[in-house]
Design a protein around this motif. Structure first.
Motif, mmCIF file in Angstrom:
data_model
loop_
_atom_site.group_PDB
_atom_site.id
_atom_site.type_symbol
_atom_site.label_atom_id
_atom_site.label_comp_id
_atom_site.label_asym_id
_atom_site.label_seq_id
_atom_site.Cartn_x
_atom_site.Cartn_y
_atom_site.Cartn_z
ATOM 1 N N ILE A 29 51.701 50.208 25.236
ATOM 2 C CA ILE A 29 52.014 51.123 26.333
ATOM 3 C C ILE A 29 51.262 52.416 26.068
ATOM 4 C CG2 ILE A 29 53.816 52.358 27.592
ATOM 5 C CD1 ILE A 29 55.811 50.267 26.630
ATOM 6 N N ILE A 31 50.460 56.119 27.487
ATOM 7 C CA ILE A 31 50.993 57.129 28.410
ATOM 8 C C ILE A 31 50.138 58.387 28.322
ATOM 9 C CG2 ILE A 31 53.020 58.499 29.040
ATOM 10 C CD1 ILE A 31 54.503 56.290 27.173
ATOM 11 N N TYR A 121 48.439 49.084 35.723
ATOM 12 C CA TYR A 121 48.037 50.500 35.801
ATOM 13 C C TYR A 121 48.958 51.219 36.780
ATOM 14 C CZ TYR A 121 45.127 54.601 35.446
ATOM 15 O OH TYR A 121 44.684 55.871 35.158
ATOM 16 N N PHE A 122 49.441 52.420 36.365
ATOM 17 C CA PHE A 122 50.448 53.137 37.141
ATOM 18 C C PHE A 122 50.119 54.631 37.161
ATOM 19 C CE2 PHE A 122 52.031 49.455 34.974
ATOM 20 C CZ PHE A 122 52.671 48.741 35.974
ATOM 21 N N SER A 192 58.291 52.386 37.969
ATOM 22 C CA SER A 192 57.378 51.303 38.354
ATOM 23 C C SER A 192 56.767 50.642 37.121
ATOM 24 C CB SER A 192 56.280 51.831 39.284
ATOM 25 O OG SER A 192 55.467 52.798 38.640
ATOM 26 N N THR A 193 56.464 51.455 36.108
ATOM 27 C CA THR A 193 55.922 50.906 34.863
ATOM 28 C C THR A 193 56.953 50.023 34.172
ATOM 29 O OG1 THR A 193 54.577 52.907 34.584
ATOM 30 C CG2 THR A 193 54.853 51.490 32.660
ATOM 31 N N TRP A 196 57.633 46.725 35.992
ATOM 32 C CA TRP A 196 56.623 45.699 35.731
ATOM 33 C C TRP A 196 56.803 45.111 34.331
ATOM 34 C CZ3 TRP A 196 52.301 45.808 32.285
ATOM 35 C CH2 TRP A 196 51.451 44.714 32.418
ATOM 36 N N ALA A 209 50.308 48.265 29.348
ATOM 37 C CA ALA A 209 50.726 49.139 30.450
ATOM 38 C C ALA A 209 50.083 50.502 30.274
ATOM 39 C CB ALA A 209 52.246 49.261 30.483
ATOM 40 N N TYR A 210 49.369 50.938 31.290
ATOM 41 C CA TYR A 210 48.700 52.244 31.283
ATOM 42 C C TYR A 210 49.423 53.116 32.300
ATOM 43 C CZ TYR A 210 44.492 55.318 31.032
ATOM 44 O OH TYR A 210 43.606 56.358 30.838
ATOM 45 N N LEU A 211 50.193 54.086 31.807
ATOM 46 C CA LEU A 211 50.955 55.000 32.668
ATOM 47 C C LEU A 211 50.297 56.370 32.645
ATOM 48 C CD1 LEU A 211 53.317 56.137 34.292
ATOM 49 C CD2 LEU A 211 54.682 56.149 32.199
#
Length: 514
Positions: A29, A31, A121-122, A192-193, A196, A209-211
Motif C-alpha cells: 500500500i 500512500i 489507483y485511487f 474507496s481504497t 477495493w 494499492a496506490y492512494l
C-alpha cells in the motif's frame, strides 16, 4: 521418546508455515499526500501539529530522513510511476500537455503484474487526462480518480477535472464511469481504497494499492470541525485549511491501520507513506519560496504563539532547495520490521519502482533504462554498502512554447550525500542544512564534477522532452465525457463499501458529524 517425535513434528510444521509465509509476495500500500512536505509531521519536530498516527508509524517504520522528490506534482509522479526522471518521460510541467507521461513508459503495475499482483489507483493521477494516458490504460485493474492536478481544476488544453467539482460530495471517475459521492474527498479516497482491498484480499493474489490524496493541496478546505479548530486559534482560512487537512489525513491513516489490523493484513503488507514534493507555500503560512523567516500563525489555547515551521530548511514547493524536495518516507512492515530505524542515506523518488519490484520478486524489464536503485538493503540491513551518486532536479515549469535550453542553467540542483549544488552555488548539507554558507570556492573540483554530470544528464534528457511542442488540445476529456454521460445515462451515486469508518463530514458544507 514419542513426545520428542511430536515436538520435532511441530517444529518442522512451524518452519514450513513460516517459510511459506516468507515466500508469499507481500501486499503493498503506497500512500502519497499532495504538498504536505517533510515538516508537517509531529515526529519531524513540528511544535504543534497533531499527527499521532503518523508519529506512531514513524516509530514503527524504517524512515528515510533525506528522501528527495521533484519540486512539483506531476514531475514527481512521473518519476515514481516509471522509475525514470520526469524530463526523460516528457513531464516538464503540471499543465500545457506537459504533464502527460510518455505512452511508451513502463509503469509500476506493469512491472508487478507478471509477479502476480493486482493493482488499484485511487485519487490524484495527474499524468494525462486523455484516454491513453489514464491509469486504466497504464496497467491498473481498478481506478478511482479525479482529473487535472486537483479537484475542480481546469487549465488551457486537456488538463481539467469534472466542471464545478468540489472537495465536498465530489464526482470521481470509477473504472471509466463518473459517480457522485457523498462526504469529504479524503474520507472517500481512503474508503474507496479500503473497499477495493476488501474485495481482493482473499483472492490469493497479492495486491498493490496506490492512494494519492489531493489533500492538503489548495484550495485549502478541510472538513468543518478541522478547519474551525485552527481558525479559532487565529489562523487565516487558507492556513487553517492546510493544517486541518493534514490532521484529517492523520485521522484517516489511523482508521486505515485499524481496518487492516481487523482483516489480519498487517503482517504481510508493506505500507509506505510519503508526499509528492516540498511543503506548499501559501497554505503553510510562510511568505515567499525560501521558507523563512518564521511567522506567527495563531495562538495556542494556553497562550503560546504558534509559529510556522520548516524543519530548519531553505525552500518550499517549486524550488530545488532542500525544503522544496525533501519529504517524509516511512516504510512499515509489521511482519519484518520489528522496530523503528532512521536511514540518513539520501534516497530518491526514482528508487521507488525498483524497490517495490525487488520486494515483489518482479523483474525489471530491460527495455527501459530505470535510473533508481532498490532501497531494500537500506530497509532490511543496518549498514549496507551504498555507493554515493548524483541526484538531479530542475523546477522545469518554463512558459508554454518556450525553449527549454534557455532554462538549462536556471533552477537546477545536483545532490549527493553531503552536498547540494543549487544554480552553481554549493552548500554543505551536513554542516549547513539551512543553506546559508556558500562553500563553492572550497570545493572547485566537486563543483566542476557536479556541473559536468548535470550537463550530461540534461543533454541526454533534452531529446526526450516529447511534450514541449505539442499543441494544446481543443477539448477537455473530463468535461466532454462527463457531460456526455450526464446527458445519456446520468451520474449515478457511488455505492460506498461497507466499512467501519467515522465520517469527518456529512451533508453540505455546513455539516458536522457527531
Amino acid at each position: 521418546m514419542e513426545h520428542i517425535k511430536k515436538a520435532i513434528q511441530i517444529i518442522i510444521c512451524c518452519w514450513i508455515v513460516t517459510s511459506c509465509a516468507q515466500e508469499q509476495n507481500p501486499n503493498i500500500i503506497f500512500i502519497m499526500t499532495d504538498d504536505q512536505g517533510y515538516p508537517v509531521v509531529g515526529a519531524h519536530g513540528h511544535p504543534w501539529i497533531r499527527t499521532p498516527h503518523l508519529d506512531k508509524m514513524h516509530a514503527q517504520s524504517v524512515r528515510f530522513d533525506r528522501f528527495m522528490m521533484g519540486s512539483t506534482c506531476a514531475p514527481s509522479r512521473a518519476g515514481i510511476m516509471a522509475g525514470v526522471h520526469s524530463i526523460k518521460n516528457g513531464v516538464t510541467h503540471t499543465i500545457f500537455e506537459r504533464e502527460r507521461l510518455n505512452l511508451e513508459a513502463i509503469s509500476i503495475p506493469q512491472v508487478l503484474n507478471p509477479a502476480g499482483y493486482t493493482s488499484g489507483y485511487f485519487g490524484k493521477w495527474h499524468l494525462g487526462d486523455e484516454g491513453p494516458y489514464q491509469p486504466e490504460n497504464r496497467g491498473f485493474d481498478e481506478t478511482f480518480i479525479h482529473g487535472a492536478g486537483g479537484i475542480g481544476q481546469t487549465y488551457a488544453g486537456s488538463c481539467a477535472d469534472v466542471p464545478g467539482n468540489t472537495y465536498f460530495n465530489p464526482v470521481f471517475k470509477h473504472n471509466g464511469t463518473f459517480v457522485k459521492t457523498k462526504g469529504y474527498c479524503t474520507d472517500i479516497l481512503f474508503k474507496s481504497t479500503l473497499g477495493w482491498i476488501q474485495s481482493v484480499k482473499d483472492s490469493g493474489k497479492p495486491f498493490f494499492a496506490y492512494l494519492s490524496t489531493n489533500a492538503p493541496h489548495s484550495p485549502f478546505i478541510a472538513p468543518p470541525k478541522y478547519q474551525k479548530y485552527f481558525e479559532d486559534l487565529g489562523f487565516d482560512s487558507k492556513v487553517a485549511g492546510f493544517y486541518g487537512m493534514v490532521e484529517h489525513i492523520d485521522d484517516s491513516m489511523g482508521q486505515m491501520f485499524q481496518q487492516l489490523e481487523d482483516w489480519g493484513l498487517m503482517e504481510n503488507t508493506i505500507i509506505i507513506f510519503t508526499s509528492d514534493n516540498g511543503m506548499t507555500r501559501i497554505g503553510c503560512g510562510l511568505k515567499g519560496f525560501a521558507g523563512r523567516p518564521q511567522v506567527q500563525l495563531g495562538t495556542s489555547k494556553d497562550g503560546n504563539p504558534m509559529m510556522s515551521y520548516n524543519a530548519e530548511m531553505k525552500g518550499l514547493k517549486g524550488t530545488v532547495n532542500e525544503g522544496g524536495v525533501r519529504v517524509p518516507f516511512f516504510v512499515r512492515w509489521d511482519g519484518v520490521i520489528k522496530e523503528g530505524r532512521t536511514v540518513k542515506t539520501v534516497a530518491s523518488y526514482l528508487d521507488i519502482l525498483p524497490t517495490l519490484a525487488d520486494f515483489a520478486g518482479a523483474k525489471l524489464p530491460t527495455t527501459q533504462a530505470f535510473e533508481g536503485r532498490s532501497l531494500k538493503p537500506l530497509i532490511l540491513e543496518n549498514d549496507p554498502e551504498w555507493e554515493d551518486r548524483y541526484l538531479f532536479q530542475h523546477v522545469t515549469r518554463w512558459k508554454h512554447e518556450a525553449d527549454p535550453d534557455e532554462f538549462k542553467w536556471g533552477e537546477y540542483s545536483v545532490r549527493n550525500q553531503r552536498f547540494r549544488l543549487v544554480q552553481g552555488v554549493l552548500y554543505d548539507m551536513e554542516k549547513d542544512p539551512e543553506q546559508n554558507i556558500d562553500v563553492t570556492a572550497e570545493h572547485p573540483e566537486l563543483v566542476d564534477s557536479m556541473k559536468n554530470a548535470y550537463e550530461k544528464f540534461w543533454d541526454e534528457a533534452r531529446p526526450l522532452m516529447i511534450n514541449e511542442e505539442v499543441p494544446l488540445a481543443a477539448e477537455k476529456p473530463f468535461h466532454v465525457d462527463y457531460n456526455a454521460q450526464k446527458a445519456s445515462t446520468g451520474i449515478p451515486d457511488w455505492e460506498a463499501p461497507n466499512l467501519k469508518w467515522k465520517e469527518s463530514y456529512e451533508g453540505g458544507p455546513t455539516g458536522l458529524d457527531n
